[in-house]
Design an enzyme around this catalytic site. Structure first.
Site, short mmCIF file in Angstrom:
data_model
loop_
_atom_site.label_atom_id
_atom_site.label_comp_id
_atom_site.label_asym_id
_atom_site.label_seq_id
_atom_site.Cartn_x
_atom_site.Cartn_y
_atom_site.Cartn_z
CE LYS A 128 -4.50 0.78 0.36
NZ LYS A 128 -5.58 -0.18 0.07
N1 GLU Z 1 -7.34 0.00 -3.02
C1 GLU Z 1 -8.13 -1.16 -3.28
C2 GLU Z 1 -8.18 -2.05 -2.05
O1 GLU Z 1 -7.99 -1.60 -0.95
C3 GLU Z 1 -7.68 -1.88 -4.55
C4 GLU Z 1 -6.28 -2.38 -4.55
C5 GLU Z 1 -5.83 -2.91 -5.92
O2 GLU Z 1 -6.65 -3.03 -6.81
O3 GLU Z 1 -4.64 -3.20 -6.04
O4 GLU Z 1 -8.48 -3.21 -2.15
#
Ligand code: GLU
Length: 420
Positions: A108
């Site tokens: 993240k």
């Molecule tokens: N931000 C989204 C989540 O928390 C998507 C992450 C992604 O598609 O890599 O799942």
């Protein structure tokens, strides 16, 4: 709140992880490495503002685990972004990808910024400089960002372009959630909300709640909450309350979600929306409404222990990451409230991100109906696995989801062994 008691999402994550490990009969040796993120990068992001001043923002990219494949996870632009939040979010991505069994680890990123205060050019410079700063970590085989809170397809396009400029050729597979014109996937924008609606159908069926008669409240009207509300509305379900950061809207007879969407598009807020039978409520009031299904789809740390004691919903489907604190979760379990955990409920986004990445690597594109059918298949399969294990082991759906995920990641780790 004293310093010791300060909400720490990473500690919250560890508590559930330890519990799942215990239920699986794992020793600390089996999963100890998973209590620590593999890599944590903190970067200073200088941006020349339109008025000529220079501002320096703080950004992060954290890779929690790469045992099952490249690290995957979104990038968030929000004033509350900090190290512990990004650490927790990166670990949740590891568990999310494992629970739906797609070949990724978790990561993240985020920048501590309120993007609504920036012009488009400032936002582009911020995104590009941040991308340059975390560039050594990125790559289609390494770490693949995606949208999260306050980031969207346009921002992913800038990330794709910045990375590609450094490489000297177009690399669409370095980021997902891109505009369709540069390799994005059909159905990606709506995917998280669509996944939430699929999981809601499944849990309502198991819990014996007839959805055509049920009352649903949705906290958050962004990409997840807004899409989920619209899909519920299109299926004829009764969405009685929605909210954004400013205000909640409530009508016990049901809201007209299409009209509210139009209003929000023009006004960028739900504040000031009026219609017959609709009254304004607070976010806290929304969470405690007498409804059948509650979908917290805003931010983490929303359902705290004080809120949990007042919750009347029978089922909670977590559209957001980490909306329920561990203390609140215990109270909800004791009250018999069924909680479909974030790592399962909101996994639709990363599932379609996976489809986008596969399409980029193969340079072949799928129709919308293929995306939807595959998403549905994976969400239902994962839901059934978690639900089955919860029944078999007599644990909550959250602990069962962590058990499924942890088991997969630990198996991968054991097969690979510890280097050197
Ligand atoms: N931000 C989204 C989540 O928390 C998507 C992450 C992604 O598609 O890599 O799942």
């Amino acid at each position: 709140m004293s310093k010791v008691e300060k909400y720490n999402p990473y500690q919250e994550m560890l508590q559930v992880l330890d519990l799942a490990a215990e239920k699986l009969g794992f020793s600390l040796n089996d999963y100890n490495t998973l209590r620590y993120p593999e890599r944590e990068l903190k970067v200073a992001v200088p941006v020349e503002m339109d008025d000529g001043t220079l501002k320096v923002y703080t950004g992060y990219r954290i890779q929690h685990c790469s045992s099952r494949g490249p690290c995957k996870g979104g990038i968030r632009f929000h004033p509350n972004v900090d190290l512990d939040e990004v650490k927790a979010l990166s670990a949740w991505m590891t568990w999310k990808c494992a629970v739906v069994n797609i070949p990724y680890g978790g990561a993240k990123g985020g920048i501590e910024v309120d993007p609504s205060l920036l012009s488009t050019r400032e936002l582009s410079r911020l995104t590009r400089r941040y991308t340059a700063a975390i560039l050594p970590l990125l790559g289609p085989e390494r770490d693949i960002p995606a949208p999260d809170v306050n980031t969207d397809a346009r921002i992913m396009g800038w990330i794709m372009d910045t990375y590609s400029m450094f490489k000297g050729y177009a690399v669409p597979g370095v980021v997902t959630g891109k505009p369709i014109e540069i390799g994005g996937s059909l159905g990606r924008k709506e995917a998280t909300g669509r996944g939430v609606s699929i999981v809601t159908d499944e849990i309502a069926f198991r819990a014996g709640i007839p959805l055509q008669k049920a009352r649903i409240a949705v906290q958050g009207f962004g990409n997840v909450g807004g899409t989920a509300s619209r899909l519920f509305y299109e299926k004829g379900y009764n969405v009685v309350a929605v909210s954004d950061v400013n205000v909640g809207l409530y009508n016990e007879k049901g809201l007209n979600i299409q009209e509210i969407e139009k209003y929000q598009k023009i006004n960028k807020t739900l504040s000031g929306y009026t219609a017959k039978g609709v009254c304004e409520i607070t976010n806290e009031e929304l969470l405690c409404l007498d409804v059948d299904i509650l979908v917290p789809a805003a931010m983490e740390n929303q359902i705290t222990k004080d809120i949990a004691v007042n919750i009347k919903a029978k089922v909670i489907v977590e559209g957001a990451n980490g909306p329920t604190t561990t203390e609140a979760d215990e109270i909800l379990n004791e009250k018999g409230v069924i909680v479909v955990p974030d790592i399962l409920a909101n996994a639709g986004g990363v599932v379609v991100s996976y489809f986008e990445w596969v399409q980029n690597l193969q340079a072949i594109f799928w129709d919308e109906h293929e995306v939807y059918a595959m998403l549905k298949k994976i969400m239902i399969r994962s839901f059934d696995e978690v639900y089955g294990l919860a029944k078999e082991s007599d644990v909550s759906l959250r602990v069962a989801a962590y058990m499924v995920a942890l088991d997969r990641v630990v198996k991968a780790k054991k097969i690979r062994g510890i280097f050197p």
